[in-house]
Scaffold this motif. Structure first.
Motif, PDB file in Angstrom:
ATOM      1  N   HIS A 124      41.749  64.762  21.173  1.00 60.55           N
ATOM      2  CA  HIS A 124      43.139  64.990  21.584  1.00 60.55           C
ATOM      3  C   HIS A 124      43.607  63.794  22.410  1.00 60.55           C
ATOM      4  CE1 HIS A 124      46.505  67.837  22.708  1.00 60.55           C
ATOM      5  NE2 HIS A 124      46.688  66.824  23.536  1.00 60.55           N
ATOM      6  N   HIS A 125      42.791  63.385  23.389  1.00 62.12           N
ATOM      7  CA  HIS A 125      43.039  62.157  24.144  1.00 62.12           C
ATOM      8  C   HIS A 125      41.870  61.210  23.922  1.00 62.12           C
ATOM      9  CE1 HIS A 125      46.402  63.898  26.319  1.00 62.12           C
ATOM     10  NE2 HIS A 125      45.655  64.859  26.811  1.00 62.12           N
ATOM     11  N   THR A 126      42.145  59.997  23.530  1.00 62.32           N
ATOM     12  CA  THR A 126      41.097  59.000  23.308  1.00 62.32           C
ATOM     13  C   THR A 126      41.408  57.750  24.118  1.00 62.32           C
ATOM     14  OG1 THR A 126      40.692  59.810  21.065  1.00 62.32           O
ATOM     15  CG2 THR A 126      39.881  57.600  21.597  1.00 62.32           C
ATOM     16  N   LEU A 127      40.429  57.315  24.908  1.00 64.93           N
ATOM     17  CA  LEU A 127      40.520  56.056  25.645  1.00 64.93           C
ATOM     18  C   LEU A 127      39.795  54.996  24.832  1.00 64.93           C
ATOM     19  CD1 LEU A 127      39.550  57.561  29.094  1.00 64.93           C
ATOM     20  CD2 LEU A 127      41.820  56.695  28.499  1.00 64.93           C
ATOM     21  N   SER A 128      40.524  53.990  24.399  1.00 63.25           N
ATOM     22  CA  SER A 128      39.935  52.905  23.609  1.00 63.25           C
ATOM     23  C   SER A 128      39.883  51.663  24.490  1.00 63.25           C
ATOM     24  CB  SER A 128      40.768  52.647  22.353  1.00 63.25           C
ATOM     25  OG  SER A 128      40.239  51.553  21.618  1.00 63.25           O
ATOM     26  N   PHE A 129      38.681  51.331  24.971  1.00 66.77           N
ATOM     27  CA  PHE A 129      38.504  50.223  25.901  1.00 66.77           C
ATOM     28  C   PHE A 129      38.150  48.938  25.149  1.00 66.77           C
ATOM     29  CE2 PHE A 129      37.390  53.891  28.646  1.00 66.77           C
ATOM     30  CZ  PHE A 129      38.271  53.653  29.700  1.00 66.77           C
ATOM     31  N   GLY A 130      38.753  47.831  25.563  1.00 68.55           N
ATOM     32  CA  GLY A 130      38.337  46.537  25.073  1.00 68.55           C
ATOM     33  C   GLY A 130      37.141  46.023  25.857  1.00 68.55           C
ATOM     34  N   HIS A 131      36.674  44.805  25.506  1.00 71.72           N
ATOM     35  CA  HIS A 131      35.590  44.194  26.279  1.00 71.72           C
ATOM     36  C   HIS A 131      36.062  43.869  27.697  1.00 71.72           C
ATOM     37  CE1 HIS A 131      32.479  43.643  23.210  1.00 71.72           C
ATOM     38  NE2 HIS A 131      33.441  43.328  22.350  1.00 71.72           N
ATOM     39  N   ALA A 132      37.269  43.339  27.806  1.00 74.54           N
ATOM     40  CA  ALA A 132      37.770  42.884  29.106  1.00 74.54           C
ATOM     41  C   ALA A 132      38.080  44.079  29.996  1.00 74.54           C
ATOM     42  CB  ALA A 132      39.020  42.039  28.916  1.00 74.54           C
ATOM     43  N   TRP A 133      37.960  43.858  31.301  1.00 70.63           N
ATOM     44  CA  TRP A 133      38.313  44.913  32.258  1.00 70.63           C
ATOM     45  C   TRP A 133      39.037  44.306  33.449  1.00 70.63           C
ATOM     46  CZ3 TRP A 133      39.531  49.623  32.068  1.00 70.63           C
ATOM     47  CH2 TRP A 133      39.468  50.493  33.157  1.00 70.63           C
ATOM     48  N   LYS A 134      38.311  43.562  34.269  1.00 71.28           N
ATOM     49  CA  LYS A 134      38.958  42.965  35.434  1.00 71.28           C
ATOM     50  C   LYS A 134      40.064  42.002  35.002  1.00 71.28           C
ATOM     51  CE  LYS A 134      35.018  43.473  38.534  1.00 71.28           C
ATOM     52  NZ  LYS A 134      33.992  42.790  39.369  1.00 71.28           N
ATOM     53  N   GLY A 135      39.816  41.237  33.926  1.00 68.95           N
ATOM     54  CA  GLY A 135      40.836  40.313  33.440  1.00 68.95           C
ATOM     55  C   GLY A 135      42.082  41.025  32.973  1.00 68.95           C
ATOM     56  N   THR A 136      41.898  42.221  32.402  1.00 65.83           N
ATOM     57  CA  THR A 136      43.045  43.005  31.948  1.00 65.83           C
ATOM     58  C   THR A 136      43.946  43.380  33.124  1.00 65.83           C
ATOM     59  OG1 THR A 136      41.873  43.895  30.019  1.00 65.83           O
ATOM     60  CG2 THR A 136      43.706  45.199  30.879  1.00 65.83           C
ATOM     61  N   PHE A 137      43.348  43.796  34.236  1.00 69.38           N
ATOM     62  CA  PHE A 137      44.142  44.155  35.411  1.00 69.38           C
ATOM     63  C   PHE A 137      44.847  42.940  35.996  1.00 69.38           C
ATOM     64  CE2 PHE A 137      41.381  47.896  35.263  1.00 69.38           C
ATOM     65  CZ  PHE A 137      42.309  48.900  35.459  1.00 69.38           C
ATOM     66  N   ASP A 138      44.196  41.789  35.943  1.00 73.68           N
ATOM     67  CA  ASP A 138      44.866  40.566  36.405  1.00 73.68           C
ATOM     68  C   ASP A 138      46.107  40.288  35.569  1.00 73.68           C
ATOM     69  OD1 ASP A 138      43.165  40.039  38.479  1.00 73.68           O
ATOM     70  OD2 ASP A 138      41.882  38.672  37.344  1.00 73.68           O
ATOM     71  N   GLU A 139      45.987  40.464  34.252  1.00 74.64           N
ATOM     72  CA  GLU A 139      47.136  40.233  33.378  1.00 74.64           C
ATOM     73  C   GLU A 139      48.275  41.192  33.702  1.00 74.64           C
ATOM     74  OE1 GLU A 139      44.733  38.611  29.417  1.00 74.64           O
ATOM     75  OE2 GLU A 139      45.075  40.763  29.687  1.00 74.64           O
TER      76      GLU A 139
ATOM     77  N   SER B 164      50.968  38.797  32.027  1.00 82.23           N
ATOM     78  CA  SER B 164      50.728  38.564  30.603  1.00 82.23           C
ATOM     79  C   SER B 164      50.448  39.886  29.892  1.00 82.23           C
ATOM     80  CB  SER B 164      49.519  37.638  30.418  1.00 82.23           C
ATOM     81  OG  SER B 164      49.654  36.463  31.170  1.00 82.23           O
ATOM     82  N   LEU B 165      50.765  39.941  28.606  1.00 83.07           N
ATOM     83  CA  LEU B 165      50.359  41.082  27.800  1.00 83.07           C
ATOM     84  C   LEU B 165      48.837  41.062  27.645  1.00 83.07           C
ATOM     85  CD1 LEU B 165      53.114  40.972  25.030  1.00 83.07           C
ATOM     86  CD2 LEU B 165      53.009  42.451  27.038  1.00 83.07           C
ATOM     87  N   MET B 166      48.232  42.229  27.532  1.00 83.65           N
ATOM     88  CA  MET B 166      46.778  42.320  27.465  1.00 83.65           C
ATOM     89  C   MET B 166      46.243  41.539  26.259  1.00 83.65           C
ATOM     90  SD  MET B 166      46.008  46.348  28.392  1.00 83.65           S
ATOM     91  CE  MET B 166      47.145  46.962  27.128  1.00 83.65           C
ATOM     92  N   THR B 167      45.317  40.636  26.510  1.00 80.69           N
ATOM     93  CA  THR B 167      44.703  39.893  25.403  1.00 80.69           C
ATOM     94  C   THR B 167      43.573  40.687  24.756  1.00 80.69           C
ATOM     95  OG1 THR B 167      43.339  38.764  27.042  1.00 80.69           O
ATOM     96  CG2 THR B 167      45.323  37.618  26.282  1.00 80.69           C
ATOM     97  N   ASP B 168      42.989  41.627  25.494  1.00 81.56           N
ATOM     98  CA  ASP B 168      41.928  42.504  24.966  1.00 81.56           C
ATOM     99  C   ASP B 168      42.236  43.906  25.461  1.00 81.56           C
ATOM    100  OD1 ASP B 168      39.651  43.556  23.868  1.00 81.56           O
ATOM    101  OD2 ASP B 168      38.281  42.686  25.348  1.00 81.56           O
TER     102      ASP B 168
ATOM    103  N   ALA C  38      47.259  46.495  14.597  1.00 82.46           N
ATOM    104  CA  ALA C  38      46.191  45.680  13.994  1.00 82.46           C
ATOM    105  C   ALA C  38      44.909  45.795  14.811  1.00 82.46           C
ATOM    106  CB  ALA C  38      46.637  44.226  13.892  1.00 82.46           C
ATOM    107  N   GLU C  39      45.030  45.835  16.125  1.00 83.95           N
ATOM    108  CA  GLU C  39      43.852  45.991  16.977  1.00 83.95           C
ATOM    109  C   GLU C  39      43.201  47.348  16.761  1.00 83.95           C
ATOM    110  OE1 GLU C  39      40.870  45.123  19.565  1.00 83.95           O
ATOM    111  OE2 GLU C  39      42.395  43.729  18.790  1.00 83.95           O
ATOM    112  N   LEU C  40      43.993  48.411  16.637  1.00 81.25           N
ATOM    113  CA  LEU C  40      43.436  49.733  16.377  1.00 81.25           C
ATOM    114  C   LEU C  40      42.763  49.783  15.007  1.00 81.25           C
ATOM    115  CD1 LEU C  40      46.221  52.039  17.850  1.00 81.25           C
ATOM    116  CD2 LEU C  40      43.909  51.695  18.738  1.00 81.25           C
TER     117      LEU C  40
END
Length: 516
Positions: A327-342, A348-352, A406-408
């Motif tokens: 029902h709810h799905t969390l799809s995590f990329g490799h990046a984490w801390k960098g995503t929050f910086d973006e 910036s839009l999330m690169t990952d 495309a990412e999904l």
């Protein structure tokens, strides 16, 4: 809320509530329960505000929040008029609450039941992490008990009101440390730490900088239970409006508020596109810039408000679905801390990207035509203060939509772009057009300087009988806290509730459609 708080002086017999979103409806129910006459004015044709509904070709899209926790807070508003949430809405508990999918191929079912989650953590990461989860769960429960009464469900007139024994208890629990470090005290697996800290994004602060006290949001998501109202999230405001109308509220839909009439420091009438409504007090629930503009004044703050990240949301009606989606799905990329910086620093839009995909037809197939499915895809993005401007999104939106799909597709939702039959894309430009500051529906970020008594107050200096409610004021962002904000606003008018027994329900009409 037992301590004395400032309340609206003078007569408060007739209160006009501006906005029939969750905050306004909560305020209306609590005001009615305290014996006030209530008129609710709403510019849309139906209740709900951000928790709206879009019907398209048999698909019934919820346009607002998709995660419902802490239903007792909603039930408290119904109980104020002798009604009951569960009499009005069928709540379906979600098991699991979420499914987390990681870039390394790992998958975790996030259960809110202790035994089920402990077993799942052990399967996913081993017995040591399962033991850490047990300790984390106990800490989250203690954190919630300490915070709810004194720091969340509370009006503040001064920071000095923080000085209670519960402040020392919160400090002893490590609440003033950093969220990421505190979660890491219990869990070593970085993937598990994400599950219990991603919620801080919607509070507008990365886990590495957020106070550990904000883990109370993780308590709501991972301990208290996650539910889905049959008929969709919009069933909740519909039911609240019906209960308020049955208790005597006068709803004026399609009424856009144009100005407030004053006599000195008091509001004497709310003027709408359809006429003038005299009042003794007013509760304003639009986003802060709109409310301040209507009031003709804004509070003085030493620092400019910082706003949370925004989001791009794709509401998609599809001719198929994918087995890995819950029902709810969390799809995590490799990046984490960098995503929050973006999202919070570089703009910036999330690169990952890390994404939330909600599939309400997993629980209620009637929300789509037979054999079809709903998918709500939320991609956090920078707000318009630090990222692309509202104007830039007109060109950027279709390209970013294609990028996310495309990412999904690469993450296992093969053919998702071709499966879309009906869609609605919402970007920061749309939030900006609805009057949300910085193009974000998540309002002011929950930095320390914008939390508790330091958040914009629900009383505005220079106006005696106007009260604010909604996610921009006390206590903050999220369905549970917005419902509380309506209760706190009502208490500014009526004083703290005396908690009488429920009064008999009287039915005098209906608001915004039948019961779900």
């Amino acid at each position: 809320m037992s301590r004395a708080i400032r309340t609206v002086p003078g007569r408060t017999d007739h209160v006009v509530v501006v906005g029939a979103g969750l905050a306004g409806l909560s305020a209306a129910l609590h005001l009615l329960g305290a014996g006030r006459r209530v008129t609710v004015v709403e510019r849309a044709a139906v209740p709900g505000g951000r928790a709206g509904r879009l019907d398209r070709a048999g698909y019934r899209f919820d346009t607002g929040p998709t995660v419902f926790t802490m239903p007792d807070l909603a039930d408290e508003a119904f109980a104020a008029v002798g009604d009951s949430l569960r009499d009005r809405v069928e709540l379906i508990p979600l098991h699991p609450a979420y499914r987390a999918c990681f870039a390394d191929g790992g998958e975790l079912a996030v259960h809110t039941g202790a035994e089920a989650m402990e077993a799942e953590v052990e399967r996913f990461a081993g017995p040591a992490e399962a033991a850490g989860y047990r300790r984390l769960r106990g800490w989250l429960e203690r954190l919630h008990r300490v915070q709810m009464r004194r720091f969340i469900d509370a009006n503040f007139d001064s920071p000095l009101q923080l000085l209670t024994p519960d402040l020392a208890r919160l400090a002893a629990l490590g609440g003033f440390g950093r969220l990421d470090a505190r979660i890491g005290h219990f869990l070593r697996d970085e993937r598990l730490r994400r599950v219990f800290s991603f919620q801080s994004l919607y509070a507008g602060v990365p886990p590495a900088r957020a106070l550990a006290a904000y883990a109370v949001i993780a308590y709501m998501d991972t301990v208290a239970g996650v539910f889905f109202p049959r008929g969709g999230m919009h069933a909740l405001p519909r039911a609240m409006a019906d209960a308020a109308a049955d208790a005597g509220a006068d709803f004026r839909y399609g009424h856009d508020v144009t100005r407030l009439e004053r006599s000195g420091s008091r509001i004497t009438a709310v003027v709408t596109s359809h006429g003038r409504i005299p009042c003794d007090a007013v509760v304003l629930t639009p986003d802060l810039p709109v409310s301040y503009r209507l009031l003709g004044r804004r509070p003085r703050r030493p620092l400019r408000l910082r706003h949370a990240p925004s989001a791009v949301v794709l509401h998609a009606g599809t001719d198929r679905t994918w087995p890995r989606l819950g029902h709810h799905t969390l799809s995590f990329g490799h990046a984490w801390k960098g995503t929050f910086d973006e999202l919070t620093r570089t703009g910036s839009l999330m690169t990952d990207p890390s994404l939330l995909i909600t599939r309400p037809t997993a629980t209620d197939p009637a929300l789509a035509p037979e054999g079809k499915h709903l998918h709500y895809i939320l991609a956090p993005c920078p707000n318009t203060d630090i990222g692309p401007t509202a104007a830039a999104w007109s060109d950027l939106a279709p390209r970013y939509r294609d990028t996310v799909l495309a990412e999904l597709d690469r993450r296992g939702l093969a053919g998702i772009a071709a499966a879309v039959e009906e869609e609605c894309l919402v970007t920061p430009a749309d939030w900006h057009g609805q009057g949300h500051a910085a193009g974000t529906p998540f309002s002011a970020a929950h930095t320390f300087a914008q939390t508790g008594p330091f958040r914009p107050r629900n009383l505005v200096r220079g106006t005696d009988n106007a009260v604010l409610a909604g996610c921009g004021t006390t206590p903050g962002v999220g369905v549970p806290t917005v419902l509380i904000s309506g209760k706190l606003a009502a208490a500014r008018v009526t004083g703290p509730p005396s908690r009488p027994g429920p009064r008999p329900r009287t039915r005098t009409g209906s608001a915004g459609g039948g019961r779900p």
